[in-house]
Scaffold this motif. Structure first.
Motif, PDB file in Angstrom:
ATOM      1  N   SER A  24      15.809   7.836   7.323  1.00 28.33           N
ATOM      2  CA  SER A  24      16.829   8.320   6.392  1.00 28.33           C
ATOM      3  C   SER A  24      16.725   7.544   5.091  1.00 28.33           C
ATOM      4  CB  SER A  24      18.224   8.167   6.998  1.00 28.33           C
ATOM      5  OG  SER A  24      18.497   6.810   7.272  1.00 28.33           O
ATOM      6  N   GLY A  25      17.124   8.188   4.021  1.00 26.68           N
ATOM      7  CA  GLY A  25      16.973   7.571   2.715  1.00 26.68           C
ATOM      8  C   GLY A  25      15.620   7.922   2.134  1.00 26.68           C
ATOM      9  N   TYR A  26      15.510   7.877   0.816  1.00 27.42           N
ATOM     10  CA  TYR A  26      14.252   8.282   0.203  1.00 27.42           C
ATOM     11  C   TYR A  26      13.214   7.185   0.335  1.00 27.42           C
ATOM     12  CZ  TYR A  26      10.668   9.653  -3.009  1.00 27.42           C
ATOM     13  OH  TYR A  26       9.461   9.983  -3.549  1.00 27.42           O
ATOM     14  N   ILE A  27      12.083   7.577   0.893  1.00 31.29           N
ATOM     15  CA  ILE A  27      10.952   6.668   0.970  1.00 31.29           C
ATOM     16  C   ILE A  27       9.695   7.501   1.054  1.00 31.29           C
ATOM     17  CG2 ILE A  27      11.232   6.504   3.487  1.00 31.29           C
ATOM     18  CD1 ILE A  27       9.954   3.765   3.365  1.00 31.29           C
ATOM     19  N   TYR A  28       8.707   7.145   0.270  1.00 32.07           N
ATOM     20  CA  TYR A  28       7.404   7.770   0.449  1.00 32.07           C
ATOM     21  C   TYR A  28       6.536   6.778   1.200  1.00 32.07           C
ATOM     22  CZ  TYR A  28       3.079  10.213  -0.084  1.00 32.07           C
ATOM     23  OH  TYR A  28       1.911  10.878   0.186  1.00 32.07           O
ATOM     24  N   SER A  29       6.278   7.119   2.447  1.00 36.48           N
ATOM     25  CA  SER A  29       5.509   6.211   3.288  1.00 36.48           C
ATOM     26  C   SER A  29       4.063   6.640   3.298  1.00 36.48           C
ATOM     27  CB  SER A  29       6.041   6.232   4.722  1.00 36.48           C
ATOM     28  OG  SER A  29       7.400   5.914   4.757  1.00 36.48           O
ATOM     29  N   ASN A  30       3.190   5.774   2.825  1.00 39.51           N
ATOM     30  CA  ASN A  30       1.768   6.073   2.934  1.00 39.51           C
ATOM     31  C   ASN A  30       1.254   5.835   4.335  1.00 39.51           C
ATOM     32  OD1 ASN A  30       0.232   7.021   0.567  1.00 39.51           O
ATOM     33  ND2 ASN A  30       1.251   5.327  -0.459  1.00 39.51           N
ATOM     34  N   CYS A  31       1.989   5.029   5.065  1.00 45.81           N
ATOM     35  CA  CYS A  31       1.551   4.703   6.411  1.00 45.81           C
ATOM     36  C   CYS A  31       2.789   4.444   7.268  1.00 45.81           C
ATOM     37  CB  CYS A  31       0.658   3.467   6.379  1.00 45.81           C
ATOM     38  SG  CYS A  31      -0.187   3.118   7.913  1.00 45.81           S
ATOM     39  N   MET A  32       2.787   4.974   8.469  1.00 45.07           N
ATOM     40  CA  MET A  32       3.869   4.677   9.400  1.00 45.07           C
ATOM     41  C   MET A  32       3.250   4.281  10.730  1.00 45.07           C
ATOM     42  SD  MET A  32       7.024   7.239   8.696  1.00 45.07           S
ATOM     43  CE  MET A  32       8.106   6.093   9.549  1.00 45.07           C
ATOM     44  N   GLY A  33       3.919   3.394  11.422  1.00 47.00           N
ATOM     45  CA  GLY A  33       3.326   2.892  12.651  1.00 47.00           C
ATOM     46  C   GLY A  33       4.334   2.576  13.732  1.00 47.00           C
ATOM     47  N   TRP A  34       3.809   2.421  14.922  1.00 46.80           N
ATOM     48  CA  TRP A  34       4.579   1.962  16.073  1.00 46.80           C
ATOM     49  C   TRP A  34       4.036   0.604  16.505  1.00 46.80           C
ATOM     50  CZ3 TRP A  34       8.938   4.096  17.839  1.00 46.80           C
ATOM     51  CH2 TRP A  34       9.207   5.425  17.528  1.00 46.80           C
ATOM     52  N   PHE A  35       4.945  -0.290  16.766  1.00 45.63           N
ATOM     53  CA  PHE A  35       4.600  -1.623  17.219  1.00 45.63           C
ATOM     54  C   PHE A  35       5.415  -1.928  18.462  1.00 45.63           C
ATOM     55  CE2 PHE A  35       2.171  -3.087  13.544  1.00 45.63           C
ATOM     56  CZ  PHE A  35       2.485  -2.087  12.639  1.00 45.63           C
TER      57      PHE A  35
END
Length: 124
Positions: A24-35
């Protein structure tokens, strides 16, 4: 910006779970991950997906876990199949606003935003 994980739980070995991470909220994610982090262990990169669709997986989960992203819903997923007791951990999603080389996509240090985690417990 807020990342909220869901979908964790307790399963027997060999079972499946699907984790979700709502952004939620504006963000442009070039990469997202799970840790993930197991008790007494360091954070471990599990899977990551870049904005061009490239993915990276830890060797320990290759062939069992699949990361995906629904841009319309602003949600990241982790499908986990053939779960093992050693997959037991708290799972976190994270977002990185920078473009990263594939070799860095599983590094915790490059991520800017983190969720609070969801517990996954796999019993033998």
């Amino acid at each position: 910006v807020q990342l909220v994980e869901s979908g964790g739980g307790s399963v027997q070995a060999g079972g499946s779970l699907r984790l979700s991470c709502a952004v939620s909220g504006y963000i442009y994610s070039n990469c997202m991950g799970w840790f993930r982090q197991a008790p007494g262990k360091e954070h471990e990169g599990v899977a990551a997906i870049r904005s061009d669709g490239s993915t990276s997986y830890a060797d320990s989960v290759k062939g069992r876990f699949t990361i995906s992203k629904d841009n319309a819903k602003n949600t990241l997923y982790l499908q986990m199949n053939s779960l093992k007791p050693e997959d037991t951990a708290t799972y976190y999603c994270a977002a990185d606003v920078q473009w990263e080389e594939m070799t860095r996509m599983l590094e915790t240090a490059v991520y800017d935003y983190w969720g609070q985690g969801t517990q996954v417990t796999v019993s033998s």
